[in-house]
Each structure stands twice: as C-alpha cells, then as structure tokens.
Design an enzyme around this catalytic site. Structure first.
Site, PDB file in Angstrom:
ATOM      1  N   SER A   1       0.856  -1.195   0.000  1.00 49.95           N
ATOM      2  CA  SER A   1       0.000   0.000   0.000  1.00 49.95           C
ATOM      3  C   SER A   1       0.882   1.232   0.000  1.00 49.95           C
ATOM      4  O   SER A   1       1.993   1.202   0.531  1.00 49.95           O
ATOM      5  CB  SER A   1      -0.855   0.032   1.267  1.00 49.95           C
ATOM      6  OG  SER A   1      -0.043   0.296   2.396  1.00 49.95           O
ATOM      7  N   ASP A   2       0.406   2.333  -0.599  1.00 53.24           N
ATOM      8  CA  ASP A   2       1.103   3.580  -0.320  1.00 53.24           C
ATOM      9  C   ASP A   2       0.911   3.855   1.167  1.00 53.24           C
ATOM     10  O   ASP A   2       0.028   3.281   1.827  1.00 53.24           O
ATOM     11  CB  ASP A   2       0.613   4.739  -1.187  1.00 53.24           C
ATOM     12  CG  ASP A   2       1.642   5.882  -1.210  1.00 53.24           C
ATOM     13  OD1 ASP A   2       2.558   5.877  -0.366  1.00 53.24           O
ATOM     14  OD2 ASP A   2       1.531   6.771  -2.069  1.00 53.24           O
ATOM     15  N   TRP A   3       1.755   4.739   1.705  1.00 54.71           N
ATOM     16  CA  TRP A   3       1.796   4.930   3.160  1.00 54.71           C
ATOM     17  C   TRP A   3       0.492   5.560   3.672  1.00 54.71           C
ATOM     18  O   TRP A   3       0.248   6.750   3.488  1.00 54.71           O
ATOM     19  CB  TRP A   3       3.025   5.764   3.525  1.00 54.71           C
ATOM     20  CG  TRP A   3       4.239   4.940   3.852  1.00 54.71           C
ATOM     21  CD1 TRP A   3       5.018   5.081   4.967  1.00 54.71           C
ATOM     22  CD2 TRP A   3       4.809   3.840   3.127  1.00 54.71           C
ATOM     23  NE1 TRP A   3       6.020   4.133   4.968  1.00 54.71           N
ATOM     24  CE2 TRP A   3       5.917   3.360   3.857  1.00 54.71           C
ATOM     25  CE3 TRP A   3       4.478   3.183   1.939  1.00 54.71           C
ATOM     26  CZ2 TRP A   3       6.695   2.285   3.436  1.00 54.71           C
ATOM     27  CZ3 TRP A   3       5.254   2.113   1.522  1.00 54.71           C
ATOM     28  CH2 TRP A   3       6.333   1.680   2.259  1.00 54.71           C
ATOM     29  N   GLY A   4      -0.353   4.718   4.234  1.00 51.87           N
ATOM     30  CA  GLY A   4      -1.630   5.228   4.736  1.00 51.87           C
ATOM     31  C   GLY A   4      -2.742   5.147   3.709  1.00 51.87           C
ATOM     32  O   GLY A   4      -3.745   5.845   3.833  1.00 51.87           O
TER      33      GLY A   4
END
Ligand code: BGC
Length: 744
Positions: free
Chosen positions: A262-265
């Site tokens: 995932s992208d961060w968050g």
C-alpha cells in the site's frame, strides 16, 4: 535493528548452505525458490502470517523472528536513498552515516532517452540501497505526465507510455541486480497531487491499457519484485486494492508474482484490502507508540484480518497467497546470500549522477549560437536567480534526500571558469527561504534583507554590466512548485520571475535562461531571450553538469519527455478533462472527487497532433551544438501480416562541426482504423553518437506491439489490416522521413 539478519547468518554459519542434511529447505538457497517459499509457509503460524505482511515501523516489516526470516527494510526512492527516520515518526533519526548520492530527477533520466543510462541509474541507486541495508526501494515513479501542474512530475518519466516503459524496464533491472527490489509506484492513474487521497480517476479501459498501464507492465515484464498502489481511487475503488487493477490485470493478466504494497496510509478497510489483492500494509497511522501493546497490530491488515480469518470471514488460502508473495520478496532480497555488498557515495556514483544530468539537459533555444559560451567573446557573466544558489536535493516530499554534497549552478560555473571569466551573482528576488522540508534541514539560510525593488535593481545593474546573463529560473520543490501533496496552481513561474526575466533581457540582449524544474512552465519571455536550457533537478552534480553543457565540454543531447505547453488549455486534461474534479459523496468511500479523464487516450502530443496545436516546444524536441541530417527512410517489405517484423532504416549524419548525439524517433501511424487512434505514436527510439561528417544507419524493428491498439469491447490488442506509416522524426513535430506499408 537487524536482529533477524543475525539470526539468519547464525543459522547459515552453523548449517552452511548444504553442509548439514537437516538445513531447513527454506534456508537452503540451492533449492528452487518456490520450494523454499512453501517450506517456510508450512512452518508459519497464523499470527506470523499476519505479522509478516504489515509494518512494524515507518519503513520496515518484521519478518518471522522465530524462524530467522529477516525483516524487510524499505526506503524512498526513487532518486536516492532517503535518510533514516525514527522508528515510528517521520523525524530524522539523526544518523551521520546516511548521506547519499542524489541522482537527477527521473524526468531528466527520461529526457536522456538513453536506456543504458537507465541501467546505470538503477544499478548505482541499487548499490547505495544495498550498502544502506535496504531491501526495497520505493520507486521508480512511473505515472504518466497528464498535466504540467502535477506536483510529482519530476519523479516520473514523462507523457509517453512507450518511452516511460523502456526506461522503467532498464531502471528495474539495474536496481534489482543488487538484490534490492524496486517498488514501482503509484499504481495507477495517479496523475495529480491535489486531493490525492480522494481523487477518483474515472478512466476508460482503453486509456488505462494504452496510456496509464504500459510503464507498470514494463516493470512487471522486467521482473519487478514489488509494486505500490496509489492513494487515489480508480473508477470508484481505491487503487491500492482495486479488483480490476490488482487482481484482474496485475496478478491475473500479467502474472505478477511479487508483492503489492500500500502507499503509506492508503488502506481504509480490511475487507476491501484483503479481497482487492493488497499484500502488505504500510504507513497507516499509529498514535506514536503511546497506545498499549504494539499499535501496528491495529493496522487494517493486522488484528482485524487475524480475527476475520478466525471467524471464517477470510480464507487462510487467500492469506497464504499474500504470505507466499512476501516470502518470495524476502528470499529475493534480504535472504539472498549472493547479493553484492553495494557501495555508498562512490566516485562512480557521483560520475554517474553527472553523466545522467549532462545527457538529460535539453537545449530548447539557441539563437545566434550564443551557446556554448565563447571565451573569446564573454569576459563577464551575471548569474541571476535564486535557483543559481538553492539546494534542490532537499524538498519535494518523500523523495527529499540528504545528499553528501550538492554543487549549485553558481559554484559549477565558478569551478569551470576559475578566474578566466568574471562571474557576479545577483539573486533578483526572494522566493522560498524554508530551511526544513519533509524533516530534512537544508543547512542553507536564504533570507535577504533587501527590498524586492532593491533586489531587482541590483540584478539589473549586474545584467547591464555583463557580457552575458545566465538567468537560473524555475521551480524549487517547495509546496506548489514541484512537490508531493500539492499541485502547482498555475503554469507560470512563481515569484515574479517572468517580469524579472523580461526586465533583464531588456537591459542585456545576451540573456540565456537555464530553467530548473521537473515539469513545463509558461515562457512568455521566450522571444526576448537568446537561449534556453531545460536543466531539471540534477542532484549532487547539478552545477558541474550544467556548467559543462553551457561551456560546450558536453554537447547537449536531451529531448523533452513531455510537451511544453504554452497555456493550460493546450493540455487535454485541462481542456477536456475535469481538473481538479467534482466533489461527490459516495456511500462506500465517503467524500471523494470525481475526475473524468475525458482526454482518454489523447494525452500529450496525442492531443496536440489531433488538434493541430502549436505548443511552446513539442514532445521529443531538443537541440544540439551540431546539426543532424536525415536521409530517406527505407523499409524492407511493403506488405506483410501483423506477425511479420518490418525493418525500417534511416541514415543519420552529423552535418555540423562538433561531435554530438541525436535521438532518432520512430512513430507509427495507423491510417484507417475502426476506433479513433492518435495521429501517430512513439514506438521506437535510438540515441546515436556521431562525429562530424559521420553517418550511421539507424534501424528499427516494427512488430505487432507497435501496430496494435486496445479494443476495450473485445478486451484485446488488435491490429487491423490496412495502411500504416513509419514516421521518422527528430521530435514529434519535426518529421524527417516517412515510409508506408500494408498489413494484409
Ligand atoms: C508517497 C510514496 C512514498 C511513501 C513513503 C507516500 O506519501 O506517496 O511515494 O514512497 O509516502 O515515504
């Protein structure tokens, strides 16, 4: 905290790779990868399977300590190895051994049009990552340049899927040759930063397949070991766990066997993430490790997933597939005993940085051959503009770096000319004086007590008294000026630079603009200056690379990887599309912003060609200090089937009097088709270096891939019979020779 690596080395030291019969298969690297993966999987508890797939800190995941399966350490990416941050915070960890080589922006690499440099770039970056004990580099960024306003264009490879794909594939091979994974990002249709968490890119299948996905596909074909999903939604579903993008296309059609991170968050829901093909979760907020227990266990894919499996909501088989992927990634990187040790800040890396910068700089205008700077005519230079002295390796968001050193343009010129030319500097304006970006200090104080009027007057005085003015214009990686999380608000240069350039050019006709940016800017003053160089963000060696081109030690050979628009309405995303989109409340996703990609496949020069627009500079454009003549292109057959290979040859001659390199471009035009097609599309390019008077025959092969379009109704790449043209250009607007052929 490399505890697990110690455990692994300990196991290896005791067992050797094959010395003892009871070495577990997963630790025996003489065994096939899949066998090792299955063996490791069979030894893991449900808790371990859950834990291995989510973060334990900002940038790492825990591995399986009890089995000696090491942690995975990721880091940004994509232009250098980011400095260490604290365990659970973005703040700098304060290490003193984490300065790196900052390589040029990826736009610059694309502008070199040199796949060998992409290998060099990836290899050098991978070596730095290895030395810093990183397993996964978060890059390259391969999103398409859809609008010049996108804050992250400088991290991407430009507007054309073919060029982006070729460069991506080579970069991937280079990085991964070090036993370091790439994490190609941000999948997909993540083409703006404004509202990046809520933008819902509404995009046709055809535009996805023809424009937005090819560079990701090229990464997968090159063997990419991981990929990062974007923050945005695509056609109503979050990209990071988008059924269509991840399960059907990436893992299904393309057979990707790596990890989707995932992208961060970017994760907002357990069920959707589990079912939408997400493998690893990173960057979801914690409360700064103040909560009881391990806050990372509260991630969407941690305890909620664990409980879901126990309750029978999610199958263990589905979980196993995700675990296998993470094990595969770990064995390819952290558990790879054959990987090299890497190196940090080597002379070779600094030279690679300089070479890539020199090859990517684009000469856009050169009236009266004012460049290269003639030492006979020029005794004094006024260097003007904040970008002549500003640190650019810091800033821009997650790609911000702690470079070992950075040569500013002014310093590069001073080093190149010593006392032989009198160089004076005037800033002309105060733009951005921040000293701290994304938690990295610039260690530079740019406050200036002078009034704007005084700054301008001082700059004009310096300009008047010099033989030549070098104005360093551009953006600077501050918010809204080439920075993650923000888009630009206008195509214009900020801080009154346009007016200042006009004023400077009015007092000194020998004005040369060196524009430093990762994206196109309006140039209303273009007719009033003698020359323009597009110089990107070039990393450590910025000043040296620019000085060597200005001085003529290096003949510029870069070409634009995107269209340089005169105004936003020349860009289809703005003219036809919805930018910045329309807010809507979605019952499942909440408040989102619909952004219809009405420009569809007509991105960049595809729209410019269709509407016969004259941009400031076309895609593929760039000048040299020499000139090149093109002969007549020939084709080896006039007719054939779509499975035949057609060979096109064109002689190219250096007709000037200094050595130089030319980027020869092949575009294909389908003269008649059942679906609308672009007038022409880039399907080949070659960079050739020629001595004065030298001729080389440049050859391109045309196969099915170059001829086909994506028919979304049939869900297939299709070649229709009929006439095609192979168009040889020095840019997308400078056609030198055309041959036609027929598909039966
Ligand atoms: C960016 C990613 C980056 C990640 C980790 C995100 O905000 O979009 O490109 O890799 O942060 O720093």
């Amino acid at each position: 905290m490399k505890v697990n690596r110690l455990i692994l080395s300990f196991a290896v030291a005791i067992c050797g790779s094959t010395a003892f019969a009871d070495v577990p298969v997963y630790l025996d690297d003489s065994k096939p990868l899949e066998e090792r993966v299955e063996d490791a999987l069979s030894r893991m508890t449900l808790k371990q399977k859950i834990a291995i797939r989510h973060a334990q800190s900002k940038f790492s995941s825990p591995g399986v300590p009890a089995l000696g399966i090491p942690e995975l350490w990721t880091d940004d990416g994509p232009m250098g190895v980011r400095p260490e941050v604290k365990w659970d915070e973005w703040d700098q960890a304060g290490w003193s051994n984490d300065s790196c080589t900052a390589f040029p922006s990826l736009t610059c690499l694309a502008a070199s049009w040199d796949p060998e440099l992409a290998v060099l770039y990836g290899t050098s970056l991978g070596e730095e990552a290895r030395f810093r004990e990183k397993d996964v580099m978060l890059g390259p960024g391969v999103n398409i340049y859809r609008t010049p306003l996108c804050g992250r264009n400088f991290e991407y490879f430009g507007e054309d899927p073919y060029l982006a794909g070729v460069m991506t594939g080579q970069y991937v091979k280079g990085v991964q040759s070090n036993g370091v994974a790439v994490c190609v990002k941000h999948y997909a249709a993540n083409n703006n930063e404004w509202n990046r968490y809520t933008t819902n890119s509404i995009v046709s299948d055809r535009a996805l397949y023809e424009i937005y996905l090819p560079a990701f596909k090229a990464a997968v074909d090159a063997g990419a070991w991981s990929l990062m999903g974007g923050y945005n939604l695509v056609n109503g579903q979050h990209a990071t766990y988008n059924q269509r993008l991840v399960n059907e296309i990436l893992k299904g059609e393309w057979g990707f066997d790596g990890v989707v991170i995932s992208d961060w968050g970017a994760v907002h829901d357990t069920k959707q993430a589990v079912e939408g093909g997400l493998d690893m979760e990173f960057g979801t907020g914690t409360d700064g490790l103040t909560s009881k227990g391990n806050p990372y266990d509260n991630y969407w894919l941690a305890n909620p997933y664990y409980n879901g499996v126990l309750e029978g909501k999610f199958s263990e088989e589905q979980l196993n597939d995700k675990v296998r992927r993470v094990l595969r990634l770990t064995m390819r990187t952290a558990m790879n005993r054959n990987k090299p040790y890497g190196s940090l800040n080597s002379e070779a890396h600094h030279q690679a940085c300089r070479r890539i910068g020199q090859e990517g700089i684009v000469l856009l205008k050169n009236d009266d051959n004012i460049l290269p700077i003639s030492k006979d005519k020029v005794r004094s230079i006024a260097v003007i503009g904040e970008n002549g002295i500003k640190r650019m390796t810091v800033g821009g968001g997650s790609s911000s770096l702690k470079a070992l050193y950075e040569i500013f343009p002014l310093e590069g010129l001073q080093a190149r000319y010593g006392d032989t030319i009198n160089i004076v500097y005037e800033r002309g304006y105060v733009g951005d004086t921040l000293t701290y970006y994304n938690h990295v200090w610039t260690k530079q104080h740019l406050d200036d007590p002078r009034s704007p009027e005084q700054l301008k007057a001082d700059a004009l005085k310096a300009a008047r008294n010099a033989d030549l003015v070098l104005f360093f214009s551009g953006l600077n990686k501050a918010d809204h000026n080439d920075a993650e999380g923000t888009d630009r608000q206008t195509l214009d240069l900020p801080y009154g630079q346009n007016e200042l350039i006009e004023a400077v050019a009015a007092v000194n006709p020998n004005t040369v603009v060196v524009n430093i940016s990762g994206t196109g800017v309006a140039m209303p003053w273009l007719g009033k200056v003698k020359a323009v160089l597009q110089a990107w963000y070039l990393g450590n060696e910025t000043g040296n690379a620019i000085a060597s081109v200005l001085a003529g030690d290096v003949n510029p050979s870069g070409k634009l990887p995107y269209t340089y628009y005169a105004s936003l309405d020349q860009c289809a995303a703005h003219k036809l599309g919805e930018y910045p989109g329309t807010p809507r409340h979605d019952p499942v996703e909440g408040d989102i912003i619909d952004m219809k990609y009405n420009d569809d496949i007509f991105v960049g020069y595809r729209y410019i060609d269709k509407e016969k627009i004259k941009p400031t500079f076309p895609f593929g454009y760039g000048l040299s200090y020499t000139t090149f003549g093109y002969g007549k292109a020939t084709i080896d057959r006039k007719k054939g089937t779509a499975d035949d290979i057609f060979t096109v040859t064109v002689p190219v001659t250096n007709t000037g009097d200094c050595a130089g390199s030319e980027v020869v471009q092949l575009y294909i035009s389908d003269l008649k088709s059942s679906l609308p097609r672009p007038v022409k599309e880039l399907k080949g390019f070659a960079k050739v270096r020629l001595e004065p008077g030298q001729t080389e025959n440049v050859t391109f092969e045309i196969g099915r891939d170059a001829l086909s379009f994506f028919d979304d109704k049939a869900h297939a790449w299709v070649v229709e019979p009929g006439r095609f043209e192979a168009i040889i250009g020095a840019s997308s607007a400078d056609i030198r020779s055309t041959v036609s052929f027929e598909i039966e």
